[in-house]
Design an enzyme around this catalytic site. Structure first.
Site, PDB file in Angstrom:
ATOM      1  N   SER A  20       0.833  -1.213   0.000  1.00 24.02           N
ATOM      2  CA  SER A  20       0.000   0.000   0.000  1.00 24.02           C
ATOM      3  C   SER A  20       0.865   1.259   0.000  1.00 24.02           C
ATOM      4  O   SER A  20       1.857   1.332   0.735  1.00 24.02           O
ATOM      5  CB  SER A  20      -0.877   0.053   1.260  1.00 24.02           C
ATOM      6  OG  SER A  20      -1.811  -0.999   1.270  1.00 24.02           O
ATOM      7  N   ILE A  93      -7.325   6.242   0.244  1.00 28.13           N
ATOM      8  CA  ILE A  93      -8.468   5.345   0.122  1.00 28.13           C
ATOM      9  C   ILE A  93      -9.170   5.542  -1.220  1.00 28.13           C
ATOM     10  O   ILE A  93      -9.422   6.683  -1.622  1.00 28.13           O
ATOM     11  CB  ILE A  93      -9.460   5.633   1.279  1.00 28.13           C
ATOM     12  CG1 ILE A  93      -8.864   5.151   2.614  1.00 28.13           C
ATOM     13  CG2 ILE A  93     -10.826   5.016   1.029  1.00 28.13           C
ATOM     14  CD1 ILE A  93      -9.696   5.545   3.823  1.00 28.13           C
ATOM     15  N   ALA A  96     -13.764   1.229  -6.399  1.00 22.73           N
ATOM     16  CA  ALA A  96     -14.846   1.140  -7.379  1.00 22.73           C
ATOM     17  C   ALA A  96     -15.076  -0.348  -7.632  1.00 22.73           C
ATOM     18  O   ALA A  96     -14.173  -1.165  -7.392  1.00 22.73           O
ATOM     19  CB  ALA A  96     -14.456   1.847  -8.669  1.00 22.73           C
ATOM     20  N   TYR A 156      -9.766   3.389 -16.466  1.00 18.84           N
ATOM     21  CA  TYR A 156      -9.849   4.087 -15.176  1.00 18.84           C
ATOM     22  C   TYR A 156     -11.292   4.574 -14.932  1.00 18.84           C
ATOM     23  O   TYR A 156     -11.755   4.654 -13.796  1.00 18.84           O
ATOM     24  CB  TYR A 156      -8.829   5.226 -15.098  1.00 18.84           C
ATOM     25  CG  TYR A 156      -8.501   5.619 -13.669  1.00 18.84           C
ATOM     26  CD1 TYR A 156      -8.036   4.664 -12.758  1.00 18.84           C
ATOM     27  CD2 TYR A 156      -8.658   6.925 -13.216  1.00 18.84           C
ATOM     28  CE1 TYR A 156      -7.749   5.003 -11.452  1.00 18.84           C
ATOM     29  CE2 TYR A 156      -8.358   7.279 -11.904  1.00 18.84           C
ATOM     30  CZ  TYR A 156      -7.916   6.310 -11.027  1.00 18.84           C
ATOM     31  OH  TYR A 156      -7.626   6.652  -9.725  1.00 18.84           O
ATOM     32  N   LYS A 163     -11.954  10.770  -8.929  1.00 17.46           N
ATOM     33  CA  LYS A 163     -10.729  11.538  -8.618  1.00 17.46           C
ATOM     34  C   LYS A 163     -10.897  13.015  -9.004  1.00 17.46           C
ATOM     35  O   LYS A 163     -10.335  13.888  -8.347  1.00 17.46           O
ATOM     36  CB  LYS A 163      -9.508  10.935  -9.314  1.00 17.46           C
ATOM     37  CG  LYS A 163      -9.073   9.572  -8.765  1.00 17.46           C
ATOM     38  CD  LYS A 163      -8.670   9.595  -7.306  1.00 17.46           C
ATOM     39  CE  LYS A 163      -7.944   8.320  -6.907  1.00 17.46           C
ATOM     40  NZ  LYS A 163      -7.757   8.230  -5.434  1.00 17.46           N
ATOM     41  N   SER A 196      -4.406  -2.317  -5.423  1.00 18.36           N
ATOM     42  CA  SER A 196      -5.391  -1.585  -6.224  1.00 18.36           C
ATOM     43  C   SER A 196      -5.043  -1.538  -7.709  1.00 18.36           C
ATOM     44  O   SER A 196      -5.780  -0.952  -8.492  1.00 18.36           O
ATOM     45  CB  SER A 196      -5.558  -0.159  -5.705  1.00 18.36           C
ATOM     46  OG  SER A 196      -6.306  -0.170  -4.527  1.00 18.36           O
TER      47      SER A 196
END
Ligand code: NAD
Ligand code: IMJ
Length: 256
Positions: A20, A93, A96, A156, A163, A196
């Site tokens: 992370s 954080i 989706a 994306y 974002k 992610s």
């Protein structure tokens, strides 16, 4: 050399594992002398985050699923009891639905769109509301964003829209919290292979393209993102608020 975050309490949300970006950031915060508080998303992550917290010598590990308002309220309550002051918050954080990151964007469902907005953008508002009263000596909030907010990046999709909202959220929060000497900024990181990113179609091609075209001719190292987060959290960053700071080997300046 003196440490950049000595005497500061840092709350870091978004450590899931050692890959992370939040983990690299928490490590850098500890290196710079911060008192560290970590949060985890749910019982499933608790043990892993507690192990990492021990390694990082974190002072506390608290639950915080940002979809649960009670958990955010409880986090603020615990922090208030725990001596009170927070100096810096790192928000790392995003989420989706996986299918919304592979199907055509036009097929995004109403619920998938709202979910991405709730977790990846609204959560910064909720966390700012809960933690800013604890920043009694001023402070800073930093979040992580990606170039897909402003440019179309294949797959994306709904995250790009979330974002874009997150970056606008940074500006509105920066404007409102500025008078309390609380700064709000985002770091726009280049692609990094974290959980992610795993399983995202053609992600290794994205990494290759960046390494070929970025001015620095390489990818982004999580430690570079972490050092920029230290800068923003420290007094060295005192003049920056409402900014999107690109830590991406220069990729975003290229037209072709
Ligand atoms: P990661 O999977 O390690 O981190 C994402 C975190 O979000 C996890 O810790 C997860 O537990 C947390 N999360 C998801 N839903 C949550 C919820 N309901 N409540 C609380 N936490 C929740 O991946 P990462 O790459 O380190 O991502 C961290 C941030 O960096 C994200 O905002 C991501 O968009 C951003 N970012 C990543 C990259 C990249 O290429 N990896 C590039 C730019 C920006
Ligand atoms: C994610 C999807 C598509 C393209 C992507 C990414 N590119 C990059 C990312 C080019 C760099 C990683 N990134 C910046 C993210 O913000 C990722 C967010 C994300 C990833 C997943 C994967 C697993 C899942 N849901 C997710 N939600 C958000 O189920």
């Amino acid at each position: 050399m003196s440490k950049l975050l000595e005497g500061k309490t840092a709350l870091v949300l978004g450590v899931a594992n050692k890959w992370s970006l939040a983990y690299a950031i928490a490590r850098a915060f500890t290196r710079e002398g911060a008192r560290l508080i970590l949060t985890y998303q749910g019982e499933r992550q608790k043990e892993t985050v507690e192990e990492l917290a021990q390694e990082l010598k974190a002072a506390r590990v608290l639950a915080c699923d940002v979809q649960q308002q009670q958990e955010i309220d409880q986090l603020a309550h615990t922090l208030r009891g725990d001596g009170g002051r927070v100096d810096t918050v790192m928000h790392s954080i995003a989420f989706a639905n996986r299918e919304d990151l592979s199907r055509p964007f036009i097929e995004t469902s109403r619920s998938g769109y709202l979910l991405a907005q709730e977790i990846s953008s609204f959560s910064l508002v909720a966390i700012a509301r809960a933690t800013s009263p604890l920043m009694t000596a001023g402070g800073s909030l930093t979040t992580l964003t990606y170039l897909g907010s402003a440019r179309v990046v294949p797959n994306y999709n709904v995250m790009g829209v979330a974002k874009a909202a997150l970056e606008a959220t940074v500006r509105y929060l920066a404007s409102e919290l500025g008078p309390q000497q609380i700064r709000v900024n985002a770091i726009s990181a280049g692609p990094v292979k974290t959980a992610s990113a795993r399983g995202i179609k053609d992600f290794s091609k994205v990494l290759e393209a960046v390494a070929q075209h970025a001015p620095l001719r390489r990818n982004t190292d999580p430690a570079e993102v972490a050092d920029a987060a230290v800068f923003l959290a420290s007094d060295l960053g005192r003049g920056l608020t409402g900014n999107i700071l690109f830590v991406d080997a220069g990729f975003q300046i290229m037209g072709l």
